[in-house]
Every structure is written in C-alpha cells, then in structure tokens.
Design an enzyme around this catalytic site. Structure first.
Site, PDB file in Angstrom:
ATOM      1  N   ARG A 176      -1.561 -61.581  41.117  1.00 30.18           N
ATOM      2  CA  ARG A 176      -0.795 -62.044  42.275  1.00 30.18           C
ATOM      3  C   ARG A 176       0.680 -62.030  41.918  1.00 30.18           C
ATOM      4  NH1 ARG A 176      -4.252 -67.416  42.410  1.00 30.18           N
ATOM      5  NH2 ARG A 176      -3.835 -66.949  40.229  1.00 30.18           N
ATOM      6  N   HIS A 184     -10.918 -63.189  44.797  1.00 25.47           N
ATOM      7  CA  HIS A 184     -11.745 -62.649  43.701  1.00 25.47           C
ATOM      8  C   HIS A 184     -12.651 -61.539  44.227  1.00 25.47           C
ATOM      9  CE1 HIS A 184     -11.534 -66.952  41.893  1.00 25.47           C
ATOM     10  NE2 HIS A 184     -10.796 -66.173  41.119  1.00 25.47           N
ATOM     11  N   SER A 235      -8.420 -70.559  43.229  1.00 25.80           N
ATOM     12  CA  SER A 235      -9.505 -71.548  43.220  1.00 25.80           C
ATOM     13  C   SER A 235      -8.928 -72.958  43.248  1.00 25.80           C
ATOM     14  CB  SER A 235     -10.363 -71.380  41.961  1.00 25.80           C
ATOM     15  OG  SER A 235     -10.963 -70.114  41.937  1.00 25.80           O
ATOM     16  N   LYS A 270      -8.503 -75.229  31.697  1.00 24.11           N
ATOM     17  CA  LYS A 270      -8.888 -75.811  32.988  1.00 24.11           C
ATOM     18  C   LYS A 270     -10.122 -76.687  32.865  1.00 24.11           C
ATOM     19  CE  LYS A 270      -7.276 -71.752  35.605  1.00 24.11           C
ATOM     20  NZ  LYS A 270      -7.739 -70.556  36.324  1.00 24.11           N
TER      21      LYS A 270
HETATM   22  O1  PNS Z   1      -9.969 -67.203  36.212  1.00 20.80           O
HETATM   23  P1  PNS Z   1      -9.203 -67.568  34.974  1.00 20.80           P
HETATM   24  O2  PNS Z   1      -9.319 -69.063  34.703  1.00 20.80           O
HETATM   25  O3  PNS Z   1      -7.766 -67.107  35.005  1.00 20.80           O
HETATM   26  O4  PNS Z   1      -9.929 -66.790  33.768  1.00 20.80           O
HETATM   27  C1  PNS Z   1      -9.442 -66.893  32.449  1.00 20.80           C
HETATM   28  C2  PNS Z   1     -10.449 -66.301  31.451  1.00 20.80           C
HETATM   29  C3  PNS Z   1     -11.789 -67.036  31.536  1.00 20.80           C
HETATM   30  C4  PNS Z   1     -10.655 -64.828  31.757  1.00 20.80           C
HETATM   31  C5  PNS Z   1      -9.810 -66.481  30.042  1.00 20.80           C
HETATM   32  O5  PNS Z   1      -9.629 -67.842  29.766  1.00 20.80           O
HETATM   33  C6  PNS Z   1     -10.663 -65.845  28.941  1.00 20.80           C
HETATM   34  O6  PNS Z   1     -10.583 -64.644  28.726  1.00 20.80           O
HETATM   35  N1  PNS Z   1     -11.474 -66.670  28.252  1.00 20.80           N
HETATM   36  C7  PNS Z   1     -12.323 -66.211  27.177  1.00 20.80           C
HETATM   37  C8  PNS Z   1     -11.690 -66.492  25.796  1.00 20.80           C
HETATM   38  C9  PNS Z   1     -10.736 -65.374  25.428  1.00 20.80           C
HETATM   39  O7  PNS Z   1     -11.151 -64.260  25.155  1.00 20.80           O
HETATM   40  N2  PNS Z   1      -9.416 -65.681  25.458  1.00 20.80           N
HETATM   41  C10 PNS Z   1      -8.392 -64.675  25.224  1.00 20.80           C
HETATM   42  C11 PNS Z   1      -7.984 -64.579  23.787  1.00 20.80           C
HETATM   43  S1  PNS Z   1      -7.402 -66.096  23.109  1.00 20.80           S
END
Ligand code: PNS
Length: 161
Positions: free
Chosen positions: A90, A17, A128, A41
C-alpha cells in the site's frame, strides 16, 4: 511450474488481501497462502479461526491452498518448493517495513525473490487492524471483508462485551 507464497498474519483476511491473492493466482501456477505469526502483533483470531476464514474465502480461486506456518518465511517457502514470495504494497505506510523484510529475506535466502503487487486504490487504506478497530466499536465491516468473516467479527466482539 512457478509456485509462490503469499504470507501474512491475516487477522482477519480482508478484501485487500483477497485481491492480492487473486492477482497472484493469475500470475503464478500455484499460490500457497501462509498464515504466519507476526511477532510485532497481538492476534485477535486463533490460527485455526484464520485458517477456516481464509479457506472459505479462497475456495473459488484456482491454484490457491492455505497453510499455517511458524519459523522463518524463507524456510517455509523452500520446504514447499516455492522460490517466490508475493506481498501487497500500500502507498507509503508499507514501504519501510516491506523493504526491510524483503532485504532480510534476500539475505537469508538469495535464491528466493520477493514480488510486490501494488494494492488497488480502493483497498489502499484497508488493513486488518482498521477492520478490527471498526468492528470493536460495533460497526459492520461487510464492505471490507467477506460476509463470513464479518459474521465471525460480530461474534468475537459480542463475546468480549
Ligand atoms: O500480515 P503481516 O502481519 O504484515 O505479515 C507479516 C509476516 C507474518 C509475513 C512476517 O512477520 C513474517 O514473515 N513472519 C515470519 C518470520 C520471518 O520470516 N520473519 C522475517 C525475517 S526476521
């Protein structure tokens, strides 16, 4: 002045990250790292713990601030005046999910662009969840996360056992 958002659940932040955040900070004028809940998650660290770890880990990177947010990413980005989302990619494993999120975000906000930075090869296996799994077995994770984060992982898992 181009402002970008680096979103993620950061549970916990890893060197992978931090590499993406660092590279985003050299490309964009301002980078807001947004800690957001991922509904897919179950988190190990509280949002406050993740905020503290990210603030500590990014304090020497110019132009970077850290925030927490809930709701839709595109709404948060717009509220902060950011029209760019930066995500690390990735090999193989991320593509399908990131492609879907990129398409959804484009559908929700056509003026916001998602930029993907390819992860460095040395971090291409790092996540993570891998860090949590190794730490849960009592092994040290200092080669994968900043020292302060590794210390918090030891503390977290010693409380649990
Ligand atoms: O590190 P991650 O877990 O891959 O991050 C995912 C994250 C938090 C970026 C994603 O779940 C997210 O954008 N959450 C906010 C809600 C949202 O806008 N979702 C996309 C449209 S449904």
């Amino acid at each position: 002045m181009t402002k970008a958002i680096c979103p993620g659940s950061f549970d916990p932040v890893t060197f992978g990250h931090l590499d993406i955040i660092q590279r985003a900070a050299t490309t964009f004028d301002e980078v807001i790292v947004a800690i957001m809940p991922n509904p897919r998650k179950q988190a190990l660290f509280t949002v406050e713990e993740r905020l503290a770890m990210l603030r500590e880990s990014t304090r020497d990177i110019r132009g970077v601030t850290v925030a927490t947010a809930d709701g839709l990413l595109v709404d948060f980005a717009r509220a902060r005046g950011a029209l760019v989302i930066v995500k690390g990619l990735r090999p193989i494993q991320d593509f399908e999910y990131e492609w879907q999120m990129g398409m959804v975000n484009k559908e929700l906000a056509d003026d916001i662009e998602t930029f993907f930075l390819m992860s460095r090869k040395e971090y291409s296996y790092l996540s993570s969840s891998i860090v949590r799994e190794i730490a849960a077995f009592g092994r040290d994770v200092e080669s994968l996360v900043p020292a302060g984060v590794a210390a918090r992982m030891r503390e977290k898992y010693s409380q649990r056992s």
